[in-house]
Design a protein around this motif. Structure first.
Motif, PDB file in Angstrom:
ATOM      1  N   ALA A 124       0.914  -1.334  -0.019  1.00  0.00           N
ATOM      2  CA  ALA A 124      -0.014  -0.008  -0.163  1.00  0.00           C
ATOM      3  C   ALA A 124       0.784   1.332   0.061  1.00  0.00           C
ATOM      4  O   ALA A 124       0.380   2.365  -0.725  1.00  0.00           O
ATOM      5  N   ILE A 125       2.061   1.256   0.756  1.00  0.00           N
ATOM      6  CA  ILE A 125       2.860   2.213   0.846  1.00  0.00           C
ATOM      7  C   ILE A 125       3.369   2.484  -0.418  1.00  0.00           C
ATOM      8  O   ILE A 125       3.771   3.559  -1.131  1.00  0.00           O
ATOM      9  N   VAL A 184     -12.252   6.910   2.832  1.00  0.00           N
ATOM     10  CA  VAL A 184     -11.928   7.334   4.241  1.00  0.00           C
ATOM     11  C   VAL A 184     -11.212   6.270   5.075  1.00  0.00           C
ATOM     12  O   VAL A 184     -10.174   6.279   5.685  1.00  0.00           O
ATOM     13  N   VAL A 185     -11.649   5.100   4.791  1.00  0.00           N
ATOM     14  CA  VAL A 185     -10.922   3.847   5.315  1.00  0.00           C
ATOM     15  C   VAL A 185      -9.227   4.069   4.662  1.00  0.00           C
ATOM     16  O   VAL A 185      -8.484   3.380   5.614  1.00  0.00           O
ATOM     17  N   LEU A 238      -3.470   4.626   5.461  1.00  0.00           N
ATOM     18  CA  LEU A 238      -2.321   5.091   5.401  1.00  0.00           C
ATOM     19  C   LEU A 238      -1.621   6.096   6.314  1.00  0.00           C
ATOM     20  O   LEU A 238      -0.452   5.945   6.620  1.00  0.00           O
ATOM     21  N   ARG A 239      -2.475   6.719   7.098  1.00  0.00           N
ATOM     22  CA  ARG A 239      -2.167   7.542   8.109  1.00  0.00           C
ATOM     23  C   ARG A 239      -1.632   6.545   9.274  1.00  0.00           C
ATOM     24  O   ARG A 239      -0.671   6.889   9.938  1.00  0.00           O
ATOM     25  N   SER A 240      -2.317   5.475   9.548  1.00  0.00           N
ATOM     26  CA  SER A 240      -1.687   4.615  10.583  1.00  0.00           C
ATOM     27  C   SER A 240      -0.506   3.917  10.417  1.00  0.00           C
ATOM     28  O   SER A 240       0.227   3.680  11.180  1.00  0.00           O
ATOM     29  N   LEU A 241      -0.068   4.031   9.021  1.00  0.00           N
ATOM     30  CA  LEU A 241       1.174   3.483   8.518  1.00  0.00           C
ATOM     31  C   LEU A 241       2.211   4.465   8.591  1.00  0.00           C
ATOM     32  O   LEU A 241       3.373   4.391   8.026  1.00  0.00           O
TER      33      LEU A 241
END
Length: 296
Positions: free
Chosen positions: A248-249, A271-272, A277-280
């Protein structure tokens, strides 16, 4: 009267109703487990107490069994609430007994993504050590599928267009929609020989009609993880899921396109994907705020 039906009767009906829906096997197992434990906890009261008479204090006493962590507690609270709400609907009442129990904050745990220079050593090690696990990780990274309920259950018939695509029905993936996934060349080169040797309905890992059990990859990874850690190939917070996070990154950094990441990850909404991505660590709240459109 239906409003006087007992907790035991209504919860049993609720469990059966959920089992008839298209939820995952793991979810069904979780619901069955919390149902069995709650009926055991209530004992004879389960079939003598009307649902409307079930007290919040009783539910809180039951949930104390799961105090080992906030995550464990909240997972059981959620599963119990699913059965409770389904039972309430069957008698046309809106009760809040479970929702009034204590809510606990779960600390987010990050599955650390792999660094680019780690990918090759990790995959090469797995290729020589455990072929099925290697193929699972390769598909997780290259096709961004989930290992336990999507990849583990793949059969030859899921592969289409000369093995360049994987087609999953709505009940075969977490998103609940028909999903078509591109298969990169490096994944296809690994799987082509396997697919040539098995029948249409055979599982690609077991080579038979019956797949391995749902904890198969977890157990295999936990065994290999010890060796990978001892050799310094991976870090403690890197897991089987980290291959998907890493992919994903990689997609986001190359494309800067959140919608492309959403599509390839199979997320239900952008939104998910943003939360993912923010959590990563790809961006934080301040960056999102800075990027928001200005009125003037």
């Amino acid at each position: 009267m239906k409003n006087n039906k007992s907790v035991g009767v209504l919860f049993e009906q609720a469990l059966n109703k959920k089992f008839e829906s298209s939820i995952s096997k793991k979810y069904k197992d979780n619901l069955r487990q919390v149902y069995n434990h709650f009926m055991e906890f209530l004992g004879s009261e389960a079939y003598s107490t009307p649902l409307k008479k079930l007290k919040t204090s009783q539910i809180e006493e039951f949930l104390k069994r799961y105090n080992s962590s906030a995550t464990h507690y909240m997972n059981k609270r959620r599963d119990l609430n699913v059965l409770f709400n389904t039972a309430c609907k069957s008698i046309d009442v809106n009760l809040q007994s479970v929702k009034r129990t204590e809510s606990r904050r779960i600390k987010a745990t990050l599955n650390l993504a792999y660094e680019k220079e780690q990918l090759k050593p990790v995959l090469e090690y797995l290729k020589g050590s455990h072929t099925n696990l290697y193929r699972c990780c390769l598909i997780t990274y290259g096709c961004l599928l989930r290992s336990h309920e999507e990849i583990r259950l793949l059969t030859k018939k899921h592969f289409k267009a000369n093995n360049t695509e994987i087609h999953l029905a709505g009940n075969e993936n977490k998103g609940g929609r028909v999903r078509v996934v591109y298969v990169p060349d490096y994944v296809r080169q690994e799987l082509d020989p396997v697919l040539d040797e098995i029948k249409r309905d055979d599982n690609i890992f077991s080579g038979k009609l019956r797949p391995f059990n749902n904890s198969y990859f977890t157990k295999q990874w936990n065994r290999e993880r010890i060796k990978l850690l001892s050799h310094g190939v991976i870090y403690p917070k890197q897991t089987l899921y980290s291959f998907r996070h890493t992919a994903a990154i990689d997609i986001f950094r190359r494309t800067k396109d959140v919608y492309m990441v959403q599509k390839m990850m199979g997320h239900s909404s952008v939104v998910v994907t943003l939360k993912y991505l923010r959590s990563l660590g790809e961006f934080n709240s301040e960056e999102l705020e800075a990027a928001a459109p200005k009125l003037w």
